[in-house]
Scaffold this motif. Structure first.
Motif, mmCIF file in Angstrom:
data_model
loop_
_atom_site.group_PDB
_atom_site.id
_atom_site.type_symbol
_atom_site.label_atom_id
_atom_site.label_comp_id
_atom_site.label_asym_id
_atom_site.label_seq_id
_atom_site.Cartn_x
_atom_site.Cartn_y
_atom_site.Cartn_z
ATOM 1 N N LYS A 1 -14.780 -40.572 42.614
ATOM 2 C CA LYS A 1 -14.716 -39.273 42.594
ATOM 3 C C LYS A 1 -15.784 -38.600 43.262
ATOM 4 O O LYS A 1 -15.627 -37.215 43.783
ATOM 5 N N CYS B 1 -8.895 -37.837 44.202
ATOM 6 C CA CYS B 1 -9.100 -36.256 43.706
ATOM 7 C C CYS B 1 -10.727 -36.357 43.332
ATOM 8 O O CYS B 1 -11.161 -36.875 42.526
ATOM 9 N N MET C 1 -11.558 -34.001 41.530
ATOM 10 C CA MET C 1 -11.471 -33.437 39.951
ATOM 11 C C MET C 1 -11.128 -34.882 39.087
ATOM 12 O O MET C 1 -11.001 -35.868 39.466
ATOM 13 N N ASP C 2 -11.176 -34.822 37.651
ATOM 14 C CA ASP C 2 -11.062 -35.821 36.933
ATOM 15 C C ASP C 2 -10.396 -35.804 35.807
ATOM 16 O O ASP C 2 -11.093 -35.799 34.427
ATOM 17 N N CYS C 3 -9.143 -35.583 35.905
ATOM 18 C CA CYS C 3 -8.295 -34.946 34.418
ATOM 19 C C CYS C 3 -8.123 -36.485 33.855
ATOM 20 O O CYS C 3 -7.850 -37.668 34.343
ATOM 21 N N TYR D 1 -5.795 -37.465 31.911
ATOM 22 C CA TYR D 1 -4.306 -38.435 32.153
ATOM 23 C C TYR D 1 -4.067 -38.593 33.493
ATOM 24 O O TYR D 1 -2.903 -39.253 33.612
ATOM 25 N N CYS D 2 -4.740 -38.329 34.425
ATOM 26 C CA CYS D 2 -4.352 -38.730 35.896
ATOM 27 C C CYS D 2 -3.750 -39.965 36.124
ATOM 28 O O CYS D 2 -4.232 -40.883 36.013
ATOM 29 N N LEU E 1 -3.193 -41.219 39.040
ATOM 30 C CA LEU E 1 -3.987 -41.932 39.986
ATOM 31 C C LEU E 1 -4.820 -43.075 39.598
ATOM 32 O O LEU E 1 -5.087 -43.945 40.490
ATOM 33 N N GLY F 1 -3.080 -36.505 45.150
ATOM 34 C CA GLY F 1 -4.369 -35.834 45.331
ATOM 35 C C GLY F 1 -4.093 -34.345 45.184
ATOM 36 O O GLY F 1 -2.716 -33.890 44.647
ATOM 37 N N ASP F 2 -5.000 -33.525 45.123
ATOM 38 C CA ASP F 2 -4.939 -32.141 44.773
ATOM 39 C C ASP F 2 -4.877 -31.426 46.274
ATOM 40 O O ASP F 2 -5.838 -31.685 46.968
ATOM 41 N N LYS G 1 -4.881 -27.422 41.159
ATOM 42 C CA LYS G 1 -5.622 -26.912 39.895
ATOM 43 C C LYS G 1 -6.677 -26.181 40.279
ATOM 44 O O LYS G 1 -7.630 -26.056 39.609
HETATM 45 S S1 SF4 Z 1 -4.949 -35.563 41.347
HETATM 46 FE FE1 SF4 Z 1 -4.369 -33.725 39.898
HETATM 47 S S2 SF4 Z 1 -4.200 -34.761 37.786
HETATM 48 FE FE2 SF4 Z 1 -5.354 -36.200 39.237
HETATM 49 S S3 SF4 Z 1 -7.477 -35.730 38.934
HETATM 50 FE FE3 SF4 Z 1 -6.734 -34.392 40.617
HETATM 51 S S4 SF4 Z 1 -6.202 -32.352 39.678
HETATM 52 FE FE4 SF4 Z 1 -6.202 -33.916 38.265
#
Ligand code: SF4
Length: 371
Positions: free
Chosen positions: A58, A94, A96-98, A100-101, A103, A145-146, A177
């Protein structure tokens, strides 16, 4: 904060060195260590140790050359109704680090990969649009990705938006997001471009969507995009079940209704949480306090874990009811759901072609097809 500040290391594939995007990114990240590698395949880590290298992925940026096609059909699943979306793979992974992602289960390079050969992307799109001039191209960059997270750094939307303005049957969805889009507002008005935000209640954002923008900041960015003459979309995906979900989602939908002009909304999708079984362990290892993996789920025909049908139906019906009030006129649809669920929520299920036609008509601002 810009998400580019999370980047701790840059890797550059040898063939990617001389592209304008590479020069731009390196100039915008002075002081971040850069290593040139022959090709990205040398970085392949061990599959079974995902949780150990995903965090580092990340904060590492890889500038690479896309060797395959940029455009691919969205990978739909048998038995579930897909909307016929086309994906532009301009990046993979991405910052960010959701929790539930999905990816997390697919990425196979320990970095956020950005493809720098944008001229090849435009050539590919030109050729495809010219070869099928009657076809509607509903494409998006937010599947792998975002679409906005690193945009101030890589600058790809400043090139994509004008391209779509010049193609009346092509519509770009910028799905995110994130919150920062001031650098793109001067490119509006442009009805061929739809800015789309994924929404969740503030408690889910805080606990499960690490580094993503707060809910109100996303809505504020959406209002800015609408005021600049872009259209909007929203994705309640994944909808997460938790004690208090009803009040939390109702409040979220209420904020949407208060802050966003309904006429600017092209569509709103609903999709309950789902992921591959192997991801459950990964979530528990990486995010032990997450509530995502705690809820009981069943294995669906597509192999993914999903909430029980009755619970999904309840989530969708309630959201649909609140959205009818908050965003009248918006086309609400289910993302990757079964015909049975469609029947239970809407009283009918469209065929895949019909759903695609309806969204295409929305994309082009045409009246909805009647058949
Ligand atoms: S790709 Fe979307 S779901 Fe996955 S970490 Fe990034 S913002 Fe979150």
């Amino acid at each position: 904060m810009t998400l580019a500040k999370r980047i701790r290391r840059i890797l550059v594939e040898e063939p990617a060195q001389d592209y304008p995007m590479t020069e731009r990114v390196l100039a915008r990240l002075p002081g971040v260590p850069v290593t040139v590698i022959p090709q990205r395949e040398v970085l392949r880590p061990l599959e079974h140790q995902r949780s150990s290298w995903l965090p580092e992925s990340k904060t590492t940026l890889l500038l690479a050359v896309q060797k395959g096609p940029f455009r691919r059909p969205c990978p739909g699943t048998k038995d579930y109704i897909c909307c016929g979306y086309q994906v532009l793979q301009v990046a993979l992974n991405c910052t960010m680090d959701c929790t539930y992602c999905v990816l997390q289960s697919y990425v196979n390079i320990p970095a956020v990969t950005v493809f720098v050969n944008v001229a090849d992307l435009f050539q590919e799109l030109e050729q495809e649009c010219n070869a099928a001039p009657d076809r509607v191209w509903r494409v998006g960059t937010g599947e792998f990705g975002d679409s906005l997270a690193l945009d101030e750094l890589v600058g790809i939307n400043e090139e994509l938006i004008p391209f779509f303005a010049g193609n009346p049957r092509a519509v770009l969805e910028i799905k995110t997001k994130w919150r920062r889009l001031e650098h793109l507002l001067h490119l509006g008005p442009n009805s061929q471009v739809i800015f789309a935000w994924s929404l969740n209640p503030e408690e889910i954002v805080r606990e499960e969507e690490k580094f993503a923008a707060p809910l109100k900041a996303r809505l504020q960015a959406a209002a800015q995009a609408a005021a600049a003459g872009f259209r909007l979309a929203f994705h309640f995906d994944p909808i997460v079940y938790f004690p208090g979900w009803e009040e939390a989602y109702r409040h979220t939908v209420g904020l949407l209704g208060e802050r966003i002009p309904p006429a600017s909304i092209a569509w709103i999708s609903l999709g309950a949480l789902r992921f591959l079984p192997a991801q459950r362990r990964l979530i528990l290892e990486r995010f032990p306090s997450s509530r995502i993996a705690a809820q009981e789920m069943v294995r669906a025909p597509d192999g993914k874990l999903r909430y029980f049908k009755g619970l999904r139906q309840e989530l969708y019906c309630r959201l649909r009811e609140w959205l009818a009030e908050a965003a009248p006129g918006a086309l609400v649809y289910l993302c990757m759901e079964s015909p049975r669920l469609w029947d239970a929520v809407f009283g009918f299920h469209p065929g895949e072609e019909e759903l695609a036609r309806r969204l295409d008509a929305r994309a082009l601002n045409l009246p909805a097809p009647t058949d």
